[in-house]
Enzyme design. Structure first.
Site, PDB file in Angstrom:
ATOM      1  N   ASP A 207       0.851  -1.193   0.000  1.00 16.27           N
ATOM      2  CA  ASP A 207       0.000   0.000   0.000  1.00 16.27           C
ATOM      3  C   ASP A 207       0.886   1.243   0.000  1.00 16.27           C
ATOM      4  O   ASP A 207       1.905   1.304   0.690  1.00 16.27           O
ATOM      5  CB  ASP A 207      -0.925   0.003   1.222  1.00 16.27           C
ATOM      6  CG  ASP A 207      -2.083   0.976   1.067  1.00 16.27           C
ATOM      7  OD1 ASP A 207      -3.225   0.525   0.923  1.00 16.27           O
ATOM      8  OD2 ASP A 207      -1.832   2.208   1.083  1.00 16.27           O
ATOM      9  N   ILE A 208       0.487   2.249  -0.775  1.00 11.96           N
ATOM     10  CA  ILE A 208       1.285   3.482  -0.898  1.00 11.96           C
ATOM     11  C   ILE A 208       1.258   4.302   0.392  1.00 11.96           C
ATOM     12  O   ILE A 208       2.178   5.092   0.647  1.00 11.96           O
ATOM     13  CB  ILE A 208       0.772   4.300  -2.108  1.00 11.96           C
ATOM     14  CG1 ILE A 208       1.840   5.239  -2.627  1.00 11.96           C
ATOM     15  CG2 ILE A 208      -0.503   5.041  -1.792  1.00 11.96           C
ATOM     16  CD1 ILE A 208       1.523   5.832  -4.003  1.00 11.96           C
TER      17      ILE A 208
ATOM     18  N   GLY B  84     -15.473   3.427   3.806  1.00 10.92           N
ATOM     19  CA  GLY B  84     -14.061   3.741   3.637  1.00 10.92           C
ATOM     20  C   GLY B  84     -13.448   3.292   2.331  1.00 10.92           C
ATOM     21  O   GLY B  84     -12.230   3.420   2.147  1.00 10.92           O
ATOM     22  N   GLN B  85     -14.267   2.773   1.402  1.00  8.96           N
ATOM     23  CA  GLN B  85     -13.681   2.390   0.111  1.00  8.96           C
ATOM     24  C   GLN B  85     -13.358   3.641  -0.686  1.00  8.96           C
ATOM     25  O   GLN B  85     -14.221   4.514  -0.868  1.00  8.96           O
ATOM     26  CB  GLN B  85     -14.650   1.497  -0.680  1.00  8.96           C
ATOM     27  CG  GLN B  85     -14.017   0.966  -1.965  1.00  8.96           C
ATOM     28  CD  GLN B  85     -14.912  -0.023  -2.724  1.00  8.96           C
ATOM     29  OE1 GLN B  85     -16.079  -0.198  -2.403  1.00  8.96           O
ATOM     30  NE2 GLN B  85     -14.336  -0.667  -3.733  1.00  8.96           N
ATOM     31  N   SER B  86     -12.113   3.751  -1.133  1.00  6.45           N
ATOM     32  CA  SER B  86     -11.694   4.919  -1.908  1.00  6.45           C
ATOM     33  C   SER B  86     -11.253   4.547  -3.319  1.00  6.45           C
ATOM     34  O   SER B  86     -11.192   5.421  -4.188  1.00  6.45           O
ATOM     35  CB  SER B  86     -10.560   5.657  -1.187  1.00  6.45           C
ATOM     36  OG  SER B  86      -9.444   4.809  -1.010  1.00  6.45           O
TER      37      SER B  86
ATOM     38  N   ASN C 293     -13.197  -3.053   2.201  1.00  7.67           N
ATOM     39  CA  ASN C 293     -14.202  -1.998   2.368  1.00  7.67           C
ATOM     40  C   ASN C 293     -15.157  -1.989   1.171  1.00  7.67           C
ATOM     41  O   ASN C 293     -14.719  -2.115   0.025  1.00  7.67           O
ATOM     42  CB  ASN C 293     -13.518  -0.642   2.492  1.00  7.67           C
ATOM     43  CG  ASN C 293     -12.625  -0.557   3.719  1.00  7.67           C
ATOM     44  OD1 ASN C 293     -13.001  -1.022   4.793  1.00  7.67           O
ATOM     45  ND2 ASN C 293     -11.438   0.016   3.565  1.00  7.67           N
TER      46      ASN C 293
ATOM     47  N   HIS D 281      -7.129  -5.647   2.068  1.00  9.49           N
ATOM     48  CA  HIS D 281      -5.975  -5.142   2.802  1.00  9.49           C
ATOM     49  C   HIS D 281      -5.495  -6.235   3.759  1.00  9.49           C
ATOM     50  O   HIS D 281      -6.292  -6.761   4.551  1.00  9.49           O
ATOM     51  CB  HIS D 281      -6.364  -3.945   3.681  1.00  9.49           C
ATOM     52  CG  HIS D 281      -6.912  -2.767   2.941  1.00  9.49           C
ATOM     53  ND1 HIS D 281      -6.179  -1.613   2.750  1.00  9.49           N
ATOM     54  CD2 HIS D 281      -8.120  -2.536   2.375  1.00  9.49           C
ATOM     55  CE1 HIS D 281      -6.930  -0.726   2.099  1.00  9.49           C
ATOM     56  NE2 HIS D 281      -8.110  -1.264   1.858  1.00  9.49           N
TER      57      HIS D 281
ATOM     58  N   HIS E 290     -10.437  -5.119  -3.658  1.00 14.58           N
ATOM     59  CA  HIS E 290      -9.123  -5.416  -3.093  1.00 14.58           C
ATOM     60  C   HIS E 290      -9.268  -5.725  -1.617  1.00 14.58           C
ATOM     61  O   HIS E 290     -10.202  -5.264  -0.968  1.00 14.58           O
ATOM     62  CB  HIS E 290      -8.157  -4.235  -3.283  1.00 14.58           C
ATOM     63  CG  HIS E 290      -8.676  -2.952  -2.711  1.00 14.58           C
ATOM     64  ND1 HIS E 290      -9.610  -2.174  -3.365  1.00 14.58           N
ATOM     65  CD2 HIS E 290      -8.423  -2.323  -1.541  1.00 14.58           C
ATOM     66  CE1 HIS E 290      -9.899  -1.118  -2.632  1.00 14.58           C
ATOM     67  NE2 HIS E 290      -9.201  -1.186  -1.504  1.00 14.58           N
TER      68      HIS E 290
HETATM   69  P1  5GP Z   1      -9.779   1.491   0.172  1.00 17.79           P
HETATM   70  O1  5GP Z   1      -9.828   2.837   0.875  1.00 17.79           O
HETATM   71  O2  5GP Z   1     -10.459   1.599  -1.167  1.00 17.79           O
HETATM   72  O3  5GP Z   1     -10.238   0.336   0.985  1.00 17.79           O
HETATM   73  O4  5GP Z   1      -8.242   1.197  -0.084  1.00 17.79           O
HETATM   74  C1  5GP Z   1      -7.522   1.798  -1.129  1.00 17.79           C
HETATM   75  C2  5GP Z   1      -6.070   1.721  -0.751  1.00 17.79           C
HETATM   76  O5  5GP Z   1      -5.314   1.945  -1.921  1.00 17.79           O
HETATM   77  C3  5GP Z   1      -5.629   2.756   0.275  1.00 17.79           C
HETATM   78  O6  5GP Z   1      -5.088   2.097   1.417  1.00 17.79           O
HETATM   79  C4  5GP Z   1      -4.597   3.589  -0.472  1.00 17.79           C
HETATM   80  O7  5GP Z   1      -3.511   3.953   0.344  1.00 17.79           O
HETATM   81  C5  5GP Z   1      -4.157   2.651  -1.576  1.00 17.79           C
HETATM   82  N1  5GP Z   1      -3.723   3.312  -2.790  1.00 17.79           N
HETATM   83  C6  5GP Z   1      -4.343   4.339  -3.448  1.00 17.79           C
HETATM   84  N2  5GP Z   1      -3.659   4.668  -4.553  1.00 17.79           N
HETATM   85  C7  5GP Z   1      -2.590   3.823  -4.598  1.00 17.79           C
HETATM   86  C8  5GP Z   1      -1.509   3.691  -5.524  1.00 17.79           C
HETATM   87  O8  5GP Z   1      -1.377   4.398  -6.528  1.00 17.79           O
HETATM   88  N3  5GP Z   1      -0.586   2.723  -5.238  1.00 17.79           N
HETATM   89  C9  5GP Z   1      -0.694   1.911  -4.142  1.00 17.79           C
HETATM   90  N4  5GP Z   1       0.269   1.001  -3.964  1.00 17.79           N
HETATM   91  N5  5GP Z   1      -1.698   2.022  -3.254  1.00 17.79           N
HETATM   92  C10 5GP Z   1      -2.626   2.971  -3.490  1.00 17.79           C
END
Ligand code: 5GP
Ligand code: ZN
Length: 114
Positions: free
Chosen positions: A30-31, A93-95, A87, A102, A100
């Site tokens: 994760d970034i 909290g899904q962004s 999420n 975590h 995917h």
């Molecule tokens: P969500 O919030 O959808 O459950 O998780 C999305 C995740 O993707 C977040 O933890 C965010 O840090 C990660 N993320 C977003 N953009 C990137 C990216 O460009 N590269 C990587 N490795 N992770 C990303």
């Protein structure tokens, strides 16, 4: 999907730190890590979240779950415990709207999650 950030990562159009890859999944760091170990298990098939799943995806999701456990064990977190989180929807909290999971490990985790 053309403008999906995770599809772009899967296609190699956006760089990532790859941990594992095969024909079904890509595992990357994760970034913005939220724990000492924070990996993302991406389905190579673009699905939005679990609301998008059909019976045809049952094997894929089971496979991701099993591989996450294998990875946690391989990284040394089988005893200490770890989180596997997915999420669904902005309100949860899904962004990134490409399914995917975590894998988080290496610190204490509160329950219920925030
Ligand atoms: P969500 O919030 O959808 O459950 O998780 C999305 C995740 O993707 C977040 O933890 C965010 O840090 C990660 N993320 C977003 N953009 C990137 C990216 O460009 N590269 C990587 N490795 N992770 C990303
Ligand atoms: Zn996608």
């Amino acid at each position: 999907m053309e403008n999906c950030i995770f599809c772009k990562i899967i296609r190699g159009e956006i760089p990532s730190r790859k941990v594992f890859e095969d024909d079904q999944i890509l595992v990357i760091e994760d970034i913005t890590p939220q724990a000492p170990l924070h990996l993302l298990f991406l389905s190579k098939k673009h699905l939005v979240n679990c609301l998008d799943l059909t019976a045809a995806d049952d094997g894929l999701i089971g496979y991701i779950h099993r591989k996450a456990g294998e990875m946690a064990r391989q990284k040394g977190y089988a005893e200490s415990g770890f989180r596997l989180v997915q999420n669904n929807g902005a309100g949860a909290g899904q962004s990134v709207f490409h399914i995917h999971f975590h894998l988080l490990a290496g610190r204490e985790f509160a329950w219920p999650p925030g």
